[in-house]
Design an enzyme around this catalytic site. Structure first.
Site, PDB file in Angstrom:
ATOM      1  N   ASN A  23     -52.240 -26.066  -6.052  1.00  0.00           N
ATOM      2  CA  ASN A  23     -52.772 -24.768  -6.459  1.00  0.00           C
ATOM      3  C   ASN A  23     -52.120 -23.600  -5.719  1.00  0.00           C
ATOM      4  OD1 ASN A  23     -54.303 -26.112  -8.265  1.00  0.00           O
ATOM      5  ND2 ASN A  23     -56.229 -25.982  -7.116  1.00  0.00           N
ATOM      6  N   ARG A  92     -53.836 -25.208 -16.912  1.00  0.00           N
ATOM      7  CA  ARG A  92     -54.638 -23.997 -16.742  1.00  0.00           C
ATOM      8  C   ARG A  92     -53.813 -22.864 -16.109  1.00  0.00           C
ATOM      9  NH1 ARG A  92     -59.312 -21.073 -18.011  1.00  0.00           N
ATOM     10  NH2 ARG A  92     -59.815 -19.758 -16.266  1.00  0.00           N
ATOM     11  N   ARG A 121     -63.866 -22.671 -19.716  1.00  0.00           N
ATOM     12  CA  ARG A 121     -63.027 -22.014 -18.699  1.00  0.00           C
ATOM     13  C   ARG A 121     -62.448 -20.751 -19.320  1.00  0.00           C
ATOM     14  NH1 ARG A 121     -59.483 -26.413 -15.469  1.00  0.00           N
ATOM     15  NH2 ARG A 121     -59.415 -24.768 -13.904  1.00  0.00           N
ATOM     16  N   PRO A 122     -63.302 -19.719 -19.475  1.00  0.00           N
ATOM     17  CA  PRO A 122     -62.856 -18.509 -20.161  1.00  0.00           C
ATOM     18  C   PRO A 122     -61.798 -17.746 -19.363  1.00  0.00           C
ATOM     19  CG  PRO A 122     -65.108 -18.240 -19.335  1.00  0.00           C
ATOM     20  CD  PRO A 122     -64.676 -19.631 -18.992  1.00  0.00           C
ATOM     21  N   ILE A 123     -61.122 -16.796 -20.034  1.00  0.00           N
ATOM     22  CA  ILE A 123     -60.140 -15.962 -19.330  1.00  0.00           C
ATOM     23  C   ILE A 123     -60.536 -14.487 -19.421  1.00  0.00           C
ATOM     24  CG2 ILE A 123     -58.184 -17.569 -19.482  1.00  0.00           C
ATOM     25  CD1 ILE A 123     -57.196 -15.873 -21.902  1.00  0.00           C
ATOM     26  N   ASP A 124     -61.846 -14.249 -19.676  1.00  0.00           N
ATOM     27  CA  ASP A 124     -62.306 -12.873 -19.848  1.00  0.00           C
ATOM     28  C   ASP A 124     -62.009 -11.999 -18.632  1.00  0.00           C
ATOM     29  OD1 ASP A 124     -64.220 -14.720 -18.718  1.00  0.00           O
ATOM     30  OD2 ASP A 124     -65.643 -13.059 -18.633  1.00  0.00           O
ATOM     31  N   ILE A 330     -69.696 -24.295  -9.329  1.00  0.00           N
ATOM     32  CA  ILE A 330     -68.519 -23.569  -9.836  1.00  0.00           C
ATOM     33  C   ILE A 330     -68.252 -23.875 -11.307  1.00  0.00           C
ATOM     34  CG2 ILE A 330     -66.051 -23.121  -9.487  1.00  0.00           C
ATOM     35  CD1 ILE A 330     -67.759 -22.160  -7.157  1.00  0.00           C
ATOM     36  N   ARG A 400     -51.162 -35.050 -12.554  1.00  0.00           N
ATOM     37  CA  ARG A 400     -51.093 -33.577 -12.559  1.00  0.00           C
ATOM     38  C   ARG A 400     -51.116 -33.040 -11.142  1.00  0.00           C
ATOM     39  NH1 ARG A 400     -54.346 -31.480 -17.677  1.00  0.00           N
ATOM     40  NH2 ARG A 400     -53.222 -29.602 -17.178  1.00  0.00           N
TER      41      ARG A 400
HETATM   42  N1  EPU Z   1     -64.260 -17.854 -14.827  1.00  0.00           N
HETATM   43  C1  EPU Z   1     -64.723 -17.082 -15.872  1.00  0.00           C
HETATM   44  N2  EPU Z   1     -63.863 -16.195 -16.448  1.00  0.00           N
HETATM   45  C2  EPU Z   1     -62.569 -16.044 -16.034  1.00  0.00           C
HETATM   46  C3  EPU Z   1     -62.115 -16.837 -14.955  1.00  0.00           C
HETATM   47  C4  EPU Z   1     -62.982 -17.743 -14.373  1.00  0.00           C
HETATM   48  O1  EPU Z   1     -65.875 -17.186 -16.286  1.00  0.00           O
HETATM   49  O2  EPU Z   1     -61.837 -15.214 -16.610  1.00  0.00           O
HETATM   50  C5  EPU Z   1     -65.183 -18.856 -14.225  1.00  0.00           C
HETATM   51  C6  EPU Z   1     -64.693 -20.275 -14.509  1.00  0.00           C
HETATM   52  O3  EPU Z   1     -65.066 -20.708 -15.784  1.00  0.00           O
HETATM   53  C7  EPU Z   1     -65.337 -21.064 -13.403  1.00  0.00           C
HETATM   54  C8  EPU Z   1     -65.324 -20.078 -12.243  1.00  0.00           C
HETATM   55  O4  EPU Z   1     -65.148 -18.776 -12.814  1.00  0.00           O
HETATM   56  O5  EPU Z   1     -66.649 -21.383 -13.731  1.00  0.00           O
HETATM   57  C9  EPU Z   1     -64.210 -20.359 -11.240  1.00  0.00           C
HETATM   58  O6  EPU Z   1     -62.969 -20.198 -11.837  1.00  0.00           O
HETATM   59  P1  EPU Z   1     -61.675 -19.757 -11.043  1.00  0.00           P
HETATM   60  O7  EPU Z   1     -61.011 -18.690 -11.832  1.00  0.00           O
HETATM   61  O8  EPU Z   1     -61.991 -19.481  -9.612  1.00  0.00           O
HETATM   62  O9  EPU Z   1     -60.830 -21.091 -11.102  1.00  0.00           O
HETATM   63  P2  EPU Z   1     -59.377 -21.309 -11.665  1.00  0.00           P
HETATM   64  O10 EPU Z   1     -58.467 -20.251 -11.163  1.00  0.00           O
HETATM   65  O11 EPU Z   1     -59.409 -21.606 -13.103  1.00  0.00           O
HETATM   66  C10 EPU Z   1     -58.671 -22.701  -9.559  1.00  0.00           C
HETATM   67  C11 EPU Z   1     -58.062 -24.041  -9.323  1.00  0.00           C
HETATM   68  C12 EPU Z   1     -59.078 -25.123  -9.651  1.00  0.00           C
HETATM   69  C13 EPU Z   1     -60.284 -24.924  -8.756  1.00  0.00           C
HETATM   70  C14 EPU Z   1     -60.853 -23.513  -8.947  1.00  0.00           C
HETATM   71  C15 EPU Z   1     -62.009 -23.202  -8.024  1.00  0.00           C
HETATM   72  C16 EPU Z   1     -55.738 -23.647  -9.823  1.00  0.00           C
HETATM   73  C17 EPU Z   1     -54.585 -23.917 -10.685  1.00  0.00           C
HETATM   74  N3  EPU Z   1     -56.895 -24.195 -10.173  1.00  0.00           N
HETATM   75  O12 EPU Z   1     -59.014 -22.671 -10.937  1.00  0.00           O
HETATM   76  O13 EPU Z   1     -58.453 -26.359  -9.331  1.00  0.00           O
HETATM   77  O14 EPU Z   1     -61.262 -25.870  -9.077  1.00  0.00           O
HETATM   78  O15 EPU Z   1     -59.806 -22.545  -8.712  1.00  0.00           O
HETATM   79  O16 EPU Z   1     -61.617 -23.350  -6.703  1.00  0.00           O
HETATM   80  O17 EPU Z   1     -55.616 -22.969  -8.799  1.00  0.00           O
HETATM   81  C18 EPU Z   1     -58.020 -28.656  -9.524  1.00  0.00           C
HETATM   82  O18 EPU Z   1     -57.106 -28.506  -8.705  1.00  0.00           O
HETATM   83  O19 EPU Z   1     -58.409 -29.782  -9.909  1.00  0.00           O
HETATM   84  C19 EPU Z   1     -58.679 -27.489 -10.085  1.00  0.00           C
HETATM   85  C20 EPU Z   1     -59.443 -27.532 -11.167  1.00  0.00           C
END
Ligand code: EPU
Length: 421
Positions: A23, A92, A121-124, A330, A400
């Site tokens: 990550n 992602r 896992r939205p991107i809003d 989370i 992965r």
């Molecule tokens: N979220 C939203 N909207 C958004 C972005 C996030 O609602 O636009 C929500 C997500 O749905 C989730 C929460 O916020 O419920 C946390 O999401 P976050 O954006 O922090 O996570 P991410 O960037 O998608 C990264 C890691 C994940 C790790 C999470 C939390 C990477 C590539 N992925 O994901 O890693 O679980 O942070 O620490 O950095 C893994 O390595 O297996 C993995 C899933």
């Protein structure tokens, strides 16, 4: 199709060297889009998500060369601001290219990212952040077009949740934007600091990373650091090897990790009765007796207990004395590994955010499918401690994020074979 065939019940003895962090390397690779000249990176893990990032960079017109854990990226001839949907769906982290491409070209077209199914896992938050910086964004049949004809402008972001990916995207969009960007309630994960360190080494002006309030002053251009930039060790891979030893028993030295990044995880192993010693960048674990259930484990943002270690630490607790309670805060759907663990004889009840694990004396081998990356790793941990043979399918998920899983485990005395069918 591949599977890992694991003969359980063999204690681990030896050492495992921790790979570079998945990550951390993914956003750093995306950041290369913003650099003039050739970026050299060291300690990059050899995992399929890294290869997916390299494919995206190549499709954008970059030159990517790799030699083991060293990767060089030159984006000088890159001219495409678009990523097709097959590449976007490959992981992602593809969404992190949005900030980098907008920063370089003032425009890009992409689609919703893929990644493990951990619930919605939205991107809003990503989209709203880019809009605040001046991008117009439209979504037509899944094609997300972003346009900032006058370039991006720095602004204040107050995140409703300290999202890791959103924080990274804003950092990438802001480093070459006009003026100052402030991110309040920013993610504080070590991978954010690694990205900030990389961008600073390229000439970016960033402060406050790791504190929850990041300030970025846009600069004109970024240039690669003279020396190869080293990716931080993977804290979740380190936690996984500790958990393998906690399941299988024995004595293991997990080398080249950063124990400071595992401050919420190490005490849980200690509470279970594992003997843990930290020497500089090494963690020694010794599991002799049956483990004991620890205090309730609540996943949260860093520096709290990481969601990525939840499934992994559940594996040894399936056979601990007493009842372990997990609260997953989370992701909505991160207990999909529990079904396979139940097929190994575990007593787990999971509903909504909570999972209750009542320790049983032993697990037995099973045939199961990895539901996602960390769930798959957790099944490998559980199989190492189970009686008999397990066959774990869905190895593509495990690949992965983990480099050389079977070779590393076998070097410490485990019996793990990869079989292609
Ligand atoms: N979220 C939203 N909207 C958004 C972005 C996030 O609602 O636009 C929500 C997500 O749905 C989730 C929460 O916020 O419920 C946390 O999401 P976050 O954006 O922090 O996570 P991410 O960037 O998608 C990264 C890691 C994940 C790790 C999470 C939390 C990477 C590539 N992925 O994901 O890693 O679980 O942070 O620490 O950095 C893994 O390595 O297996 C993995 C899933």
């Amino acid at each position: 199709m591949q599977k890992l065939v694991i003969e359980g019940g063999k204690p681990l003895f030896g050492e495992i060297i921790t790979q570079g962090a998945k990550n951390a390397v993914l956003p750093v690779l995306a950041a290369c889009v913003l650099c003039k000249g050739t970026v050299r990176l060291a300690n990059c893990p050899c995992i399929s998500d890294r290869y997916a990032s390299a494919r995206i960079l190549t499709a954008l017109g970059a030159r990517v060369t790799t030699e083991g854990s060293s990767v060089s990226v030159c984006c000088d001839d890159a001219d495409s601001p678009n990523i097709d949907s097959a590449l976007m769906k490959s992981m992602r982290s593809s969404i992190i290219f949005m900030g980098a491409l907008l920063g370089r070209y003032g425009k890009c077209t992409l689609s919703c990212p893929g990644g493990c199914n951990l619930g919605p896992r939205p991107i809003d938050m990503h989209i709203a952040a880019m809009k605040r910086m001046g991008a117009e964004i439209t979504d037509e049949h899944g094609a997300i077009s972003c346009n900032a004809p006058k370039g991006l402008t720095g602004c204040r972001h107050s995140l409703s949740f300290p999202s890791v990916g959103t924080t990274e995207n804003i950092m990438l969009a802001a480093v070459c934007a006009e003026g100052e960007t402030v991110i309040s309630n920013a993610a504080r994960e070590p991978e954010i600091c690694c990205l900030a360190d990389f961008l600073r080494a390229c000439g970016a002006k960033i402060s406050g990373d790791g504190s929850g309030r990041i300030v970025i002053e846009g600069v004109r251009e970024l240039y690669p650091p003279k020396d190869p930039f080293e990716i931080i060790p993977d804290r979740i891979a380190a936690a996984t090897w500790l958990s393998c030893a906690a399941c299988a028993g024995g004595e293991l030295l997990v080398r080249n990790c950063n124990p400071a990044h595992l401050e919420a995880v190490i005490p849980i192993f200690e509470q279970t009765g594992c003997r843990i010693r930290v020497f500089g960048t090494n963690i020694y674990i010794h599991r002799r007796e049956r483990l004991t259930a620890p205090e309730t484990i609540r996943t949260t943002v860093y520096p709290g207990f990481p969601t990525d270690a939840q499934a992994i630490i559940m594996a040894p607790l399936c056979t601990a004395r007493g009842t372990s309670v997990f609260v997953e805060n989370i992701f909505e759907n991160r207990y999909r590994h529990t079904e396979a663990m139940r097929s190994m004889g575990a007593d787990i009840r999971a509903e909504g955010k909570v999972a209750v694990v009542t320790g049983v004396p032993a697990l037995h081998g099973t045939v199961a499918e990895a539901p996602d990356l960390r769930g798959g790793a957790a099944l490998v941990c559980a199989a190492l401690g189970a009686e008999g043979t397990s066959e774990i399918y869905g190895v593509n998920y495990i690949d992965r994020g983990y480099e050389d899983t079977e070779r590393l485990l076998c070097s410490a005395g485990a019996d793990v074979k990869r079989i292609s069918e």
